[in-house]
Write an enzyme that holds these catalytic residues in place. Structure first.
Site, PDB file in Angstrom:
ATOM      1  N   GLY A 265       0.860  -1.189   0.000  1.00  0.00           N
ATOM      2  CA  GLY A 265       0.000   0.000   0.000  1.00  0.00           C
ATOM      3  C   GLY A 265       0.892   1.233   0.000  1.00  0.00           C
ATOM      4  O   GLY A 265       1.122   1.876  -1.016  1.00  0.00           O
ATOM      5  N   TYR A 306      -1.400   8.166  14.768  1.00  0.00           N
ATOM      6  CA  TYR A 306      -0.299   7.196  14.864  1.00  0.00           C
ATOM      7  C   TYR A 306       1.002   7.828  15.348  1.00  0.00           C
ATOM      8  O   TYR A 306       2.055   7.202  15.228  1.00  0.00           O
ATOM      9  CB  TYR A 306       0.008   6.605  13.484  1.00  0.00           C
ATOM     10  N   CYS A 332     -11.288  22.573  16.259  1.00  0.00           N
ATOM     11  CA  CYS A 332     -11.428  22.798  17.690  1.00  0.00           C
ATOM     12  C   CYS A 332     -11.248  21.509  18.463  1.00  0.00           C
ATOM     13  O   CYS A 332     -12.202  20.869  18.919  1.00  0.00           O
ATOM     14  CB  CYS A 332     -12.758  23.474  17.982  1.00  0.00           C
TER      15      CYS A 332
HETATM   16  C1  LIG Z   1      -3.330  -2.270   5.005  1.00  0.00           C
HETATM   17  C2  LIG Z   1      -2.998  -3.577   4.413  1.00  0.00           C
HETATM   18  C3  LIG Z   1      -1.925  -3.693   3.517  1.00  0.00           C
HETATM   19  C4  LIG Z   1      -1.038  -2.532   3.141  1.00  0.00           C
HETATM   20  O1  LIG Z   1      -0.182  -2.106   4.145  1.00  0.00           O
HETATM   21  P1  LIG Z   1       0.875  -0.936   3.840  1.00  0.00           P
HETATM   22  O2  LIG Z   1       1.577  -0.729   5.117  1.00  0.00           O
HETATM   23  O3  LIG Z   1       0.102   0.260   3.401  1.00  0.00           O
HETATM   24  O4  LIG Z   1       1.753  -1.403   2.737  1.00  0.00           O
HETATM   25  C5  LIG Z   1      -1.715  -4.933   2.944  1.00  0.00           C
HETATM   26  N1  LIG Z   1      -2.491  -6.009   3.236  1.00  0.00           N
HETATM   27  C6  LIG Z   1      -3.520  -5.926   4.096  1.00  0.00           C
HETATM   28  C7  LIG Z   1      -4.343  -7.120   4.360  1.00  0.00           C
HETATM   29  C8  LIG Z   1      -3.804  -4.719   4.718  1.00  0.00           C
HETATM   30  O5  LIG Z   1      -4.825  -4.653   5.582  1.00  0.00           O
END
Ligand SMILES: *Cc1c(COP(=O)(O)O)cnc(C)c1O
Length: 404
Positions: A265, A306, A332
């Site tokens: 991701g 985070y 706010c």
């Molecule tokens: C969120 C997620 C990812 C991606 O994680 P990143 O840290 O953004 O690369 C991959 N697989 C699953 C199942 C996820 O929930």
């Protein structure tokens, strides 16, 4: 090559479309994808972009055209991916704690399904037996990831079926004649150490030995990208080389073939994103100089949620004297983007950029304080295109039903 967008370009786009605005640089996404593809070219490997990081349909189409597949965590993401043009075989559905009906809906659409709960596995097996292959999400209980909130492999995690329950899985597979096609794990986000992936792979191999129908092992994500100046991304070349060797050895030893799947991701879209805001006010208090910007955690929640660090720069005054500021939002609620950050002198009206804003930026925004969600712009082949309008007042009232 390291694609980036200059401050002048960002300012020009911000002038045209207003602030706050998310800007995504398409070529950077291609660069990241190609790094992965090259690193794993020695073995059949598929990349499923974890689209929860950023689901704008134009981003999905761009990533589809690069050749990647897509990982979805809700049936709505599956529907959006289909609309973006991904064929069902290129979609992987990896839900957690969803109603069984949502899994049935995904099955009806013909996508790959990852099951992460014993009771769902049994229901699925009873209904479909051998007729519809599934992948099983294992929780290997490896502690990994940048932050407890984004680490999913620990012993109390709600994700996956515990590795200690493999015998349960085996019993269900036997009694329902379930077709287990793949094994999945995703231990968390931001794993820099290649050894963690290798350790996970070993664990998956041990399980795969008992499931002769398995055609792929999905190692999820965890690819790290640098957020701070002194950070480095996961060494994908080294991982690719070591992983290829290990899988080939497994294939030889057991006379089987195994594809490797990943679900990046952040690695795909974090660095392509720039979030540009305007400094509304400079506020000097007894101890601190605040820059109050026209945004807040309603637009970029990662710092508050985070403790995430995002590099910030003053693109309106890049050669101004360096000063220390605390950058806050305008909502706010305590809403701090960065404490004691060195920035080139910020004047009211200056534009600031947050880097690494592509992943979990727009995607996690809200209308808190009845503020508008930002616009999104795609920069591709040097051309800036609006891909989502900024909200308007009607958007805030859109689903409300006036009964009084
Ligand atoms: C969120 C997620 C990812 C991606 O994680 P990143 O840290 O953004 O690369 C991959 N697989 C699953 C199942 C996820 O929930």
């Amino acid at each position: 090559m390291n694609s980036s967008v200059s401050g002048e370009q960002l300012i020009a786009i911000a002038h045209e479309y207003g602030t706050p605005v998310y800007i995504y640089h398409a070529e950077k996404i291609a660069e990241q994808y190609n790094k992965l593809k090259n690193a794993f070219s020695g073995h059949p490997t598929r990349f499923f972009y974890a689209c929860k990081a950023l689901t704008n349909i134009n981003i999905l189409r761009y990533i589809k055209d690069l050749g990647a597949s897509v990982d979805c965590v809700s049936i709505n993401e599956v529907q959006i991916a289909l609309k973006a043009g991904f064929e069902p075989g290129r979609i992987l559905f990896t839900p957690n704690c969803v109603d069984f009906n949502e899994i049935l809906a995904a099955q009806a659409l013909g996508v790959n399904i990852n099951i992460d709960n014993i009771s769902i596995l049994e229901q699925f097996g009873n209904k479909f037996g051998h007729s519809y292959p599934v992948c099983i999400r294992i929780n290997p209980h490896i502690e990994a990831g940048g932050n407890y909130k984004i680490s999913t492999g620990h012993i109390d995690s709600k994700f996956g079926i515990s590795i200690h329950q493999v015998r349960h899985i085996e019993r269900i597979v036997k009694t329902t004649n379930l077709h287990v096609q793949g094994l999945h794990m995703h231990t968390g986000s931001e794993i820099k150490d290649v050894n963690v992936f290798m350790q996970a792979l070993e664990i998956m191999f041990n399980i795969a030995v008992n499931f002769p129908g398995i055609e792929f092992i999905d190692l999820g994500s965890g690819f790290k990208v640098p957020y701070k100046d002194d950070e480095h991304e996961t060494d994908v070349d080294s991982l690719g080389a070591r992983l290829t060797e290990a899988v080939k050895e497994f294939e030889r030893e057991y006379n089987r073939t195994l594809e490797v799947w990943f679900e990046p991701g952040k690695y795909m879209v974090s660095e392509c994103g720039y979030f540009v805001v305007k400094a509304n006010v400079i506020k000097q208090t007894t101890a601190t100089v605040f820059v109050g910007v026209n945004s807040g955690f309603n637009h970029l929640i990662r710092p508050m949620f985070y403790d995430a660090y995002h590099r910030i720069a003053n693109i309106s005054n890049p050669s101004g004297a360096e000063r220390i500021y605390t950058v806050v939002g305008n909502i706010c609620e305590t809403d701090t983007f960065a404490w004691d950050r060195v920035l080139h002198e910020v004047r009211e009206g200056d534009m600031l950029v947050f880097y690494n804003a592509g992943a979990y930026g727009y995607e996690m925004c809200s209308n808190f304080n009845s503020r508008f969600r930002p616009a999104e712009v795609l920069l591709k082949d040097g051309k800036a295109m609006l891909i989502r309008k900024r909200d308007e007042l009607t958007d805030l009232l859109h689903n409300q039903i006036e009964v009084l």
